[in-house]
Design a protein around this motif. Structure first.
Motif, PDB file in Angstrom:
ATOM      1  N   ALA A 174       0.865  -1.179   0.000  1.00  0.00           N
ATOM      2  CA  ALA A 174       0.000   0.000   0.000  1.00  0.00           C
ATOM      3  C   ALA A 174       0.902   1.228   0.000  1.00  0.00           C
ATOM      4  O   ALA A 174       1.873   1.301   0.729  1.00  0.00           O
ATOM      5  CB  ALA A 174      -0.879  -0.010   1.240  1.00  0.00           C
ATOM      6  N   THR A 175       0.615   2.155  -0.846  1.00  0.00           N
ATOM      7  CA  THR A 175       1.492   3.309  -0.993  1.00  0.00           C
ATOM      8  C   THR A 175       0.694   4.583  -1.205  1.00  0.00           C
ATOM      9  O   THR A 175      -0.361   4.560  -1.822  1.00  0.00           O
ATOM     10  CB  THR A 175       2.361   3.176  -2.264  1.00  0.00           C
ATOM     11  N   THR A 176       1.263   5.652  -0.760  1.00  0.00           N
ATOM     12  CA  THR A 176       0.775   6.951  -1.196  1.00  0.00           C
ATOM     13  C   THR A 176       1.992   7.782  -1.533  1.00  0.00           C
ATOM     14  O   THR A 176       3.034   7.661  -0.907  1.00  0.00           O
ATOM     15  CB  THR A 176      -0.025   7.648  -0.087  1.00  0.00           C
ATOM     16  N   GLY A 177       1.885   8.613  -2.542  1.00  0.00           N
ATOM     17  CA  GLY A 177       3.018   9.425  -2.961  1.00  0.00           C
ATOM     18  C   GLY A 177       3.238  10.592  -2.024  1.00  0.00           C
ATOM     19  O   GLY A 177       2.494  10.796  -1.071  1.00  0.00           O
ATOM     20  N   GLY A 178       4.280  11.352  -2.289  1.00  0.00           N
ATOM     21  CA  GLY A 178       4.517  12.591  -1.556  1.00  0.00           C
ATOM     22  C   GLY A 178       3.538  13.634  -2.076  1.00  0.00           C
ATOM     23  O   GLY A 178       2.562  13.314  -2.756  1.00  0.00           O
ATOM     24  N   PHE A 179       3.801  14.877  -1.801  1.00  0.00           N
ATOM     25  CA  PHE A 179       2.918  15.932  -2.260  1.00  0.00           C
ATOM     26  C   PHE A 179       2.845  15.932  -3.771  1.00  0.00           C
ATOM     27  O   PHE A 179       3.842  15.722  -4.432  1.00  0.00           O
ATOM     28  CB  PHE A 179       3.417  17.278  -1.736  1.00  0.00           C
TER      29      PHE A 179
ATOM     30  N   GLY B 101      -1.708   8.627  -4.938  1.00  0.00           N
ATOM     31  CA  GLY B 101      -2.236   7.609  -5.809  1.00  0.00           C
ATOM     32  C   GLY B 101      -1.199   6.703  -6.439  1.00  0.00           C
ATOM     33  O   GLY B 101      -1.395   6.216  -7.536  1.00  0.00           O
ATOM     34  N   ASN B 102      -0.093   6.454  -5.734  1.00  0.00           N
ATOM     35  CA  ASN B 102       0.883   5.506  -6.246  1.00  0.00           C
ATOM     36  C   ASN B 102       0.797   4.185  -5.507  1.00  0.00           C
ATOM     37  O   ASN B 102       0.391   4.133  -4.355  1.00  0.00           O
ATOM     38  CB  ASN B 102       2.297   6.064  -6.095  1.00  0.00           C
ATOM     39  N   THR B 103       1.219   3.148  -6.206  1.00  0.00           N
ATOM     40  CA  THR B 103       1.298   1.813  -5.628  1.00  0.00           C
ATOM     41  C   THR B 103       2.718   1.310  -5.823  1.00  0.00           C
ATOM     42  O   THR B 103       3.288   1.482  -6.898  1.00  0.00           O
ATOM     43  CB  THR B 103       0.322   0.861  -6.366  1.00  0.00           C
ATOM     44  N   THR B 104       3.297   0.706  -4.811  1.00  0.00           N
ATOM     45  CA  THR B 104       4.636   0.131  -4.932  1.00  0.00           C
ATOM     46  C   THR B 104       4.536  -1.379  -5.028  1.00  0.00           C
ATOM     47  O   THR B 104       3.868  -2.008  -4.219  1.00  0.00           O
ATOM     48  CB  THR B 104       5.508   0.535  -3.733  1.00  0.00           C
ATOM     49  N   LEU B 105       5.190  -1.919  -6.039  1.00  0.00           N
ATOM     50  CA  LEU B 105       5.199  -3.368  -6.247  1.00  0.00           C
ATOM     51  C   LEU B 105       6.611  -3.881  -6.031  1.00  0.00           C
ATOM     52  O   LEU B 105       7.580  -3.217  -6.430  1.00  0.00           O
ATOM     53  CB  LEU B 105       4.778  -3.697  -7.686  1.00  0.00           C
TER      54      LEU B 105
END
Ligand code: NI
Ligand code: NI
Ligand code: NI
Lengths: 109, 109, 109
Positions: free
Chosen positions: C31-36, C40-44
């Protein structure tokens, strides 16, 4: 210094964090979900001295390794005597995927 | 290229992402929770050129380093004058654990 | 063995996990969230044999690469004929950041 990245099943995550923490290892738990057919995984990252890597791997292996267990089938089936009996079923649970990565630099602030 | 993995306290995560982003670093925040006694951590991953690693580490250190702060005790105590007074208490907050890892290959698509 | 860490946009995460899984790669989604400005990013994370790294990168590139798409403007505007028409707008979507890291040791328990 090495970084151990361990992907374990959710049902083992409490026990393996407990076992690692008791031995003095610092564990960070990342919220994780697996790909398709693989829901319910937890990723752990553990920073560890080179000469303790095997100890960490042994703990993870002992707690998380693939093993068989017997569960009752989700729905009971009609036995030959006309009575509903539960249907014991052997399933495989657990399993861990572990990556050990070299660390260039380690800092605690 | 290096990958910086930083485990910081939740209360510092906003400030450190802000400081890193202002300097042009791309930060990805992973939802994290610590092991026992370590709840409230956030893991950040930052891809960075070799010659900027020290700058990133300095920013993380400046924002997140362990420091003491004075808080009021959760419950006020009865002072000698018969009036409830708050009880200032020194606590340690912050702290970061940082791993720098070598990157074989870096791609942006 | 290599570890591929891919930061993709949420809207591409289903497709890229599907494509990688179909080709037999084991994908773990964090589960990921980007910086400012980067929500809406996901890390795989994908563990992969050295000689399959390019195949994994190609799949990620094909699914996630930055591309332009035409959307309707959020609010319709009055056309010259006096009828409200939607206002097509070209936007850039997608994009992936990928790190390939060497793995010292890989274990499955
Ligand atoms: Ni499994
Ligand atoms: Ni701490
Ligand atoms: Ni993007």
């Amino acid at each position: 210094m090495k970084l151990v990245i361990a992907i374990v099943h959710d049902e083992d995550s409490y026990d393996v964090i407990d076992s690692l923490t008791e031995k003095g290892f610092q564990v960070t738990k990342l919220a994780t979900t697996g790909g398709f057919l693989k829901s319910g995984n937890t990723t752990l990252i553990i920073g560890v001295e080179k000469d303790k890597v095997e100890e960490v791997l042994d703990i993870i292996k002992n707690v998380c390794k693939t093993r068989k267990t017997v569960i009752s089938a989700p729905s009971p089936v009609m036995g030959t005597s006309g009575v509903f009996v539960s249907n014991p079923m052997e399933v495989t649970i657990g399993g861990a995927t572990v990556f050990v990565i070299d660390v260039d630099k380690f800092e605690k602030f």
